[in-house]
Design a protein around this motif. Structure first.
Motif, mmCIF file in Angstrom:
data_model
loop_
_atom_site.group_PDB
_atom_site.id
_atom_site.type_symbol
_atom_site.label_atom_id
_atom_site.label_comp_id
_atom_site.label_asym_id
_atom_site.label_seq_id
_atom_site.Cartn_x
_atom_site.Cartn_y
_atom_site.Cartn_z
ATOM 1 N N HIS A 178 0.871 -1.186 0.055
ATOM 2 C CA HIS A 178 0.035 0.033 0.099
ATOM 3 C C HIS A 178 0.875 1.094 0.050
ATOM 4 C CE1 HIS A 178 -3.459 -2.430 2.196
ATOM 5 N NE2 HIS A 178 -3.200 -2.807 1.075
ATOM 6 N N VAL A 179 0.510 2.357 -0.861
ATOM 7 C CA VAL A 179 1.464 3.455 -0.901
ATOM 8 C C VAL A 179 0.435 4.721 -0.787
ATOM 9 C CG1 VAL A 179 2.838 4.755 -2.403
ATOM 10 C CG2 VAL A 179 3.046 2.350 -2.545
ATOM 11 N N THR A 180 0.813 5.530 -0.048
ATOM 12 C CA THR A 180 0.000 6.721 0.415
ATOM 13 C C THR A 180 1.036 8.074 0.485
ATOM 14 O OG1 THR A 180 -1.532 5.529 1.616
ATOM 15 C CG2 THR A 180 -1.183 7.898 2.331
ATOM 16 N N ALA A 181 0.332 9.147 -0.234
ATOM 17 C CA ALA A 181 0.999 10.329 -0.070
ATOM 18 C C ALA A 181 0.196 11.064 0.947
ATOM 19 C CB ALA A 181 1.016 11.340 -1.301
ATOM 20 N N LEU A 182 0.923 11.602 2.203
ATOM 21 C CA LEU A 182 0.224 12.066 3.179
ATOM 22 C C LEU A 182 0.573 13.532 3.037
ATOM 23 C CD1 LEU A 182 -1.158 11.930 6.099
ATOM 24 C CD2 LEU A 182 1.461 11.655 7.223
#
Length: 266
Positions: A178-182
């Protein structure tokens, strides 16, 4: 089975330290890295005692191009692999692009763009092979709105991290990674103390625009678990990001034209 390990950069304070505590609270061992060894040692001891997990302090300066490889070598020396990565290290520079030294701008690119990209590239194959991974790239609301005076490279770097995360998210669908830009807005941390903008911001921004580092870090953890490619923290910031998408670019740029001096020394 051994606990999973989370690697957090820029972990000596703010969102990084809060992220280390959150991952530890969810059962991860943590490897924490930053330049300030005394801060790291104190945080490692706190986390170990409070959460009963292993905390590995790794002193490193990401402005050194050799740092990403050295950090992962230190992790491997403990017989561990990275299951979750929080690319948090970052800072802001004062002044316009022409008025700043190139070495300072070069280092900001190394710390906030090249190093996190390299860390992802080095840990991602193992995550895919193990069918589990969590990657949080700490970007900013600044990456979702037009650039302003004094954010010459910062906003561009954060925009890159958002696009980078979106592509990684799509490339790793159904892999268990899973990849997220916060994308936080104003956050209570040492960030604005370091660049000397604290007093200016306190005078020019309302309290309701600010979030605590713990709240921002928790949002990042939850977004990564849910596999959301972009996470903007807080209702006001979501509204600002949506508004920036809706209005014409020249209008948005005009609105930003006079804002730089309110948020950063130029």
């Amino acid at each position: 089975m051994a606990r999973r390990l989370a690697l957090i950069t820029g972990a000596s304070a703010g969102i990084g330290a809060a992220s280390a505590r959150i991952y530890a609270d969810h059962g991860y061992d943590v490897a924490i890295t930053a330049r300030r060894g005394d801060r790291l040692e104190a945080l490692a001891q706190e986390i170990s005692l409070r959460f009963g997990v292993e905390a590995i302090p790794i002193v490193a300066d990401l402005a050194d191009p050799a740092a990403p490889a050295a950090i992962l070598e230190a992790v491997a020396a403990h017989g561990r692999e990275v299951d979750a990565l929080v690319n948090n290290a970052g800072y802001g520079l004062n002044g316009t692009f022409a008025a700043t030294d190139w070495i300072d701008q070069r280092d900001s690119l190394q710390v906030m763009l090249t190093a996190p990209t390299e860390l992802v590239h080095r840990v991602l194959p193992g995550m895919v092979e193990r069918k589990f991974g969590r990657i949080v790239n700490v970007a900013s609301l600044a990456g979702l709105v037009p650039g302003s005076v004094g954010q010459t490279l910062y906003a561009g770097i954060k925009s890159y991290l958002i696009k980078f995360s979106q592509s990684l998210h799509l490339e790793n669908l159904n892999t268990g990674v899973h990849v997220t830009a916060l994308c936080p807005g104003f956050t209570w941390s040492e960030f604005h103390d370091v660049n000397g903008a604290r007093e200016m911001l306190n005078a020019s921004t309302p309290a309701w625009l600010w979030l605590g580092a713990d709240e921002v870090a928790a949002s990042g953890y939850e977004a990564a678990e849910a596999n959301r490619p972009v996470c903007v923290t807080g209702a006001p910031n979501k509204a600002i990001a949506a508004f920036a998408k809706l209005i014409p670019d020249d209008w948005a740029l005009a609105l930003m034209a006079g804002q730089g001096g309110r948020f950063r020394k130029v």
